[in-house]
Design a protein around this motif. Structure first.
Motif, short mmCIF file in Angstrom:
data_model
loop_
_atom_site.label_atom_id
_atom_site.label_comp_id
_atom_site.label_asym_id
_atom_site.label_seq_id
_atom_site.Cartn_x
_atom_site.Cartn_y
_atom_site.Cartn_z
N ASN A 95 1.06 -1.27 0.12
CA ASN A 95 -0.04 0.16 -0.05
C ASN A 95 0.87 1.27 0.07
OD1 ASN A 95 0.81 0.30 2.66
ND2 ASN A 95 -1.03 -0.50 3.76
N ASP A 96 0.11 2.50 -0.12
CA ASP A 96 0.97 3.45 -0.19
C ASP A 96 1.83 3.94 1.28
OD1 ASP A 96 0.08 4.22 -2.25
OD2 ASP A 96 -1.93 5.41 -1.84
N ALA A 97 1.66 3.14 2.27
CA ALA A 97 2.68 3.12 3.56
C ALA A 97 3.66 2.32 3.41
CB ALA A 97 1.81 3.07 4.75
N ASP A 98 3.74 1.40 2.22
CA ASP A 98 4.77 0.49 1.91
C ASP A 98 4.57 -0.79 2.80
OD1 ASP A 98 6.94 -0.56 0.08
OD2 ASP A 98 8.51 -0.21 2.14
N GLU A 99 3.32 -1.06 3.18
CA GLU A 99 2.93 -2.34 3.89
C GLU A 99 2.47 -3.34 3.16
OE1 GLU A 99 0.14 -3.49 7.78
OE2 GLU A 99 -0.63 -2.30 6.25
N TYR A 100 3.03 -4.53 3.22
CA TYR A 100 2.70 -5.60 2.30
C TYR A 100 1.28 -5.97 2.42
CZ TYR A 100 2.90 -10.77 1.04
OH TYR A 100 2.82 -11.80 0.49
N MET A 101 0.86 -6.13 1.19
CA MET A 101 -0.64 -6.58 1.12
C MET A 101 -0.85 -8.08 0.49
SD MET A 101 -1.82 -3.92 2.41
CE MET A 101 -3.79 -3.91 2.26
#
Length: 67
Positions: free
Chosen positions: A59-65
């Protein structure tokens, strides 16, 4: 959302979907036995894989989705 190379920080969230039967019930691998070490090894190996491309969806916060 973006695609980026897999990173070590993704291992915990990778393991989460691997242990979710609603996600893996039709897959041919028994993911229930996978460990955090398996995820870290996969991430490391994927960096050297010249035949397959492995990326994380983040996501935009660089969290793995997902991958």
């Amino acid at each position: 959302m973006k695609l980026r190379p897999l990173e070590e920080k993704d291992a915990t969230l990778m393991l989460e979907w691997m242990h979710d039967d609603s996600v893996v019930h039709n897959m041919g691998t028994d993911f229930s036995k996978k460990t955090i070490e398996d995820c870290l090894n996969f991430i490391e190996t994927s960096r050297k894989d010249s035949l397959n491309a492995h990326f994380a969806i983040a996501n935009d916060a660089d969290e793995y989705m997902g991958r």
